[in-house]
Design an enzyme around this catalytic site. Structure first.
Site, mmCIF file in Angstrom:
data_model
loop_
_atom_site.group_PDB
_atom_site.id
_atom_site.type_symbol
_atom_site.label_atom_id
_atom_site.label_comp_id
_atom_site.label_asym_id
_atom_site.label_seq_id
_atom_site.Cartn_x
_atom_site.Cartn_y
_atom_site.Cartn_z
ATOM 1 N N MET A 1 0.799 -1.316 0.051
ATOM 2 C CA MET A 1 0.036 -0.067 -0.013
ATOM 3 C C MET A 1 0.716 1.217 0.005
ATOM 4 O O MET A 1 1.965 1.116 0.509
ATOM 5 C CB MET A 1 -0.834 -0.153 1.207
ATOM 6 C CG MET A 1 -0.404 -0.068 2.373
ATOM 7 S SD MET A 1 -1.296 -0.237 4.056
ATOM 8 C CE MET A 1 -1.522 -2.014 3.876
ATOM 9 N N CYS A 2 0.359 2.141 -0.683
ATOM 10 C CA CYS A 2 0.894 3.563 -0.620
ATOM 11 C C CYS A 2 -0.183 4.630 -0.362
ATOM 12 O O CYS A 2 -1.551 4.282 -0.240
ATOM 13 C CB CYS A 2 1.627 3.983 -1.788
ATOM 14 S SG CYS A 2 0.694 4.059 -3.233
ATOM 15 N N ARG A 3 0.095 5.860 -0.643
ATOM 16 C CA ARG A 3 -1.118 6.800 -0.408
ATOM 17 C C ARG A 3 -2.329 6.807 -1.360
ATOM 18 O O ARG A 3 -3.384 6.657 -1.067
ATOM 19 C CB ARG A 3 -0.491 8.428 -0.575
ATOM 20 C CG ARG A 3 -1.279 9.360 -0.632
ATOM 21 C CD ARG A 3 -0.759 10.774 -0.871
ATOM 22 N NE ARG A 3 -1.567 11.851 -0.450
ATOM 23 C CZ ARG A 3 -2.510 12.429 -1.333
ATOM 24 N NH1 ARG A 3 -2.376 11.877 -2.555
ATOM 25 N NH2 ARG A 3 -3.228 13.373 -0.882
ATOM 26 N N GLY B 1 -2.217 4.234 -4.323
ATOM 27 C CA GLY B 1 -2.201 2.941 -4.969
ATOM 28 C C GLY B 1 -1.499 2.786 -6.114
ATOM 29 O O GLY B 1 -1.154 1.578 -6.344
ATOM 30 N N ILE C 1 -4.024 4.332 0.867
ATOM 31 C CA ILE C 1 -4.354 4.477 2.304
ATOM 32 C C ILE C 1 -5.636 5.626 2.166
ATOM 33 O O ILE C 1 -6.620 5.543 3.062
ATOM 34 C CB ILE C 1 -3.192 5.233 2.860
ATOM 35 C CG1 ILE C 1 -2.024 4.232 3.204
ATOM 36 C CG2 ILE C 1 -3.858 5.744 4.447
ATOM 37 C CD1 ILE C 1 -2.484 3.097 4.007
#
Length: 73
Positions: free
Chosen positions: A30-32, A34, A59
């Site tokens: 995951m990241c901010r 996607g 996220i």
């Protein structure tokens, strides 16, 4: 923003730290938003990690759909 119980490995460190990840367990990257995590998930799949998923929407989507107490960044 952080989710409890999650291992945090910055994107640029993933190529140097794959031994920290269990190939036998499902992985959700995951990241901010996607997009970057999708690239990391593809990188891991190319290196033999068979059970890798990307958190679609990142996220930000998690906060909107699952945990509204999570502060966006």
């Amino acid at each position: 923003a952080r989710l409890s119980g999650v291992r945090h490995i910055p994107m640029n460190e993933v190529p140097e730290r794959p031994a920290e990840l269990d190939r036998d367990q499902p992985l959700v990257v995951m990241c901010r938003s996607g997009a970057r995590s999708l690239r990391v998930a593809q990188f891991l799949e190319q290196r033999g990690f068979a059970r890798v998923s990307n958190l679609s929407g990142g996220i930000l989507a998690w906060g909107e759909r699952i945990d509204p107490t999570l502060r966006p960044y």
